[in-house]
Enzyme design. Structure first.
Site, short mmCIF file in Angstrom:
data_model
loop_
_atom_site.label_atom_id
_atom_site.label_comp_id
_atom_site.label_asym_id
_atom_site.label_seq_id
_atom_site.Cartn_x
_atom_site.Cartn_y
_atom_site.Cartn_z
N ILE A 98 0.83 -1.21 0.00
CA ILE A 98 0.00 0.00 0.00
C ILE A 98 0.86 1.26 0.00
CG2 ILE A 98 -0.32 0.01 2.53
CD1 ILE A 98 -2.74 1.32 -0.24
N ASP A 174 -7.39 -2.05 4.78
CA ASP A 174 -7.51 -2.86 5.99
C ASP A 174 -6.25 -3.68 6.23
OD1 ASP A 174 -8.28 -4.63 3.63
OD2 ASP A 174 -7.93 -6.06 5.25
N GLY A 316 -5.75 -6.66 -0.05
CA GLY A 316 -6.29 -5.68 0.89
C GLY A 316 -5.33 -4.53 1.08
N GLU A 317 -5.33 -3.96 2.28
CA GLU A 317 -4.48 -2.82 2.66
C GLU A 317 -4.95 -1.51 2.03
OE1 GLU A 317 -0.35 -3.45 1.71
OE2 GLU A 317 -0.18 -5.27 2.89
N GLY A 318 -5.75 -1.60 0.98
CA GLY A 318 -6.12 -0.42 0.19
C GLY A 318 -5.47 -0.44 -1.18
#
Lengths: 351, 351
Positions: A98, A174, A316-318
């Protein structure tokens, strides 16, 4: 009235009266009408959400919400829980995916501890720990309703802060080992989808662990059945702290006419929770990408969303959101920088 | 040996012996293995094509090839032929969609007159006019084989020049009223697909014009039937000058181990022509996006290509390619900038 209630009341559907002016400008750009497809749709949505027919390039910030999950004890993830804080530190140090993709998008990045199980300190970390990880939802509610509301309100406050700082496109992310498990439980309850149809392999579990995961989610829904009454109670019973934060963040942005780029499987669970609380929030949401996590396609179809990208991401993570932000940027540049038929002296279509 | 023959001989499949080292690095990045999906695939392909296990950010340039088509006389397009030079001037002035999206991608842009029907001069225009527009292919061959070879060799030379200038990721684009018509004819012959299954609305023709277009393409294939013998003869009979330029450009890049981002319907026709001449060229091609032009999906399935983006674009110019270049950039940054498990102190997957 609580902050959450105030925020829900403040969310209104976008002002469609601006649509003809925006569409007329899109149609005057030197290209066949509609030939830039979804870029035109994205520009339209960005203009409507921000109530601006002459938008500047979005000022972008991604918030990555971290939290742990008691249900990790049930063996639902391929990675140990210690990875949550390790990855938070990796993000603070700038080495996670991210970080790379937020920089690439020209977006700022904030990392928020909503409820990591261990004590965490680190330069740049936003500490808003509501609880040191949720309880094991296979045995009872993940958190109390008060905790859930508090986590949602943390998200609202963070969005309000970002709006005050002048950001005009926010992104969700997230980090939380085991968080596909509560996300799947939430989808199942909110959208009425059978658990096994949407339970996937998360970070990479095998067939046996997948069976365990499905069983754990079904048990969690069973043991909490009496609590699954309305959106916030459901979120408390089988949700997660980072998911609650994402939900609140989306609500806070929408209440201030700022659109949100929703990342993948976990962030969409936060978005669906927000939409359960207030349908109108949908006008402010960009769905960034079709996750490779099994259930995401089913859920996207269910909520009739067509994500911007489909790149088989499942991190995830964005990360998917950061990538899709670059496409929104491109759409706003198209809207703002292209020549018009009249200015460029280009002939229009034969009629 | 001709330049074209020399170039074809120089194109080799990529060196797969580098794959394990590249894959090992991708797997050491702080994320579950494979969780960045197509970003990992794109980074792998970029590394293999450029023979570089430690790539820098691609240096990018897009060439937009312009040409006119005698078959426009048959009424196959929604726009008049005068739009080709008008749009070339719009590009030279910086006002077209490709200008905006090339800038957005950090890519240089070159506009090449391969065969616009009118006399063209303009600052920045690369004049390589082989012929002032093709002949009407519904009545005979669009060009002679010599003209087709010349146009392909112009493309090769332009690619060679870009390689010499240090560009490491090239993009194709097109401008030419009526050019979906020859593209469709080429697909039909090269891939054995029925004309009506892949004939679309181009810049926006109606049902009646669509019937005319299908009939025109079928007539063109009929009248030129005896010439449809090998890739270059087919290109001459029912192709276009900008399509030939794109074909040569791709060949010239691949011969120098430089990958090419292929734009939409027209550029893919150039790419398919190049693949017909030399299968190995495929290793160097990124297919940027799924065009909304009807036949593109059929063709992508036929050649087993999965485009990077699917944004309902149908503009050409190189716009889809410019957007997809930003995704390749992101993939190279992921490869180069992320922390590794060992360096970041993050636990790996439980086994």
């Amino acid at each position: 009235m609580s902050k959450l209630q105030q925020t829900l009341e403040a969310i209104k559907t976008v002002d469609k009266s601006l649509e003809p002016e925006i569409q007329a400008h899109l149609d005057d750009l030197t290209k066949p009408k509609g030939s830039l497809g979804r870029l035109e749709e994205l520009a339209m949505q960005y203009c409507l959400a921000t109530k601006n027919v002459k938008p500047e390039l979005p000022k972008k910030k991604i918030f990555c919400f971290a939290g742990d999950h008691g249900v990790a004890d049930e063996g639902v993830s391929a990675f140990p829980q210690e990875v949550t804080p390790q990855m938070v530190f990796n993000m603070l140090a700038g080495g996670a995916a991210i970080n790379v993709l937020a920089r690439n998008a020209g977006a700022e990045l904030a990392v928020v501890d909503m409820g990591v199980a261990s004590e965490l300190e680190g330069e740049g970390l936003i500490s808003r720990k509501v609880k040191a990880g949720t309880e094991n939802m296979a045995k009872g509610p993940a958190m109390t309703v008060e905790e859930a509301i508090k986590a949602v309100e943390v998200g609202i406050e963070l969005a309000e802060g970002a709006v005050a700082d002048g950001f005009t496109l926010l992104g969700t992310g997230d980090m939380g080992i085991a968080n596909t498990t509560p996300s799947t439980a939430l989808y199942s309850v909110y959208l009425g989808i059978t658990v096994k149809d949407i339970t996937g392999r998360g970070t990479g579990i095998d067939d046996d662990q997948l069976k365990v995961k499905i069983d754990v989610i079904e048990r969690a829904l069973d043991v909490n059945r009496h609590l699954l009454t309305d959106p916030i109670n459901i979120l408390a019973a089988v949700g997660g702290l980072e998911i609650a934060g994402i939900c609140g963040f989306i609500l806070g942005a929408a209440a201030n006419n700022i659109p949100v780029m929703v990342d993948g499987f976990i962030s969409t669970a936060g978005a669906v929770t927000a939409m359960q609380m207030k349908t109108e929030v949908r006008d402010y949401l960009f769905f960034s990408h079709m996750s490779q996590e099994k259930g995401h396609r089913v859920i996207m179809e269910h909520i009739e969303a067509r994500p911007v990208l489909d790149l088989d991401l499942r991190l995830g993570e964005g990360t998917g959101g950061a990538l899709a932000m670059t496409i929104v940027d491109a759409s706003v540049k198209i809207y703002s920088e292209m020549a018009t038929f009249s200015s460029a002296g280009v002939s229009e279509k034969d009629d």
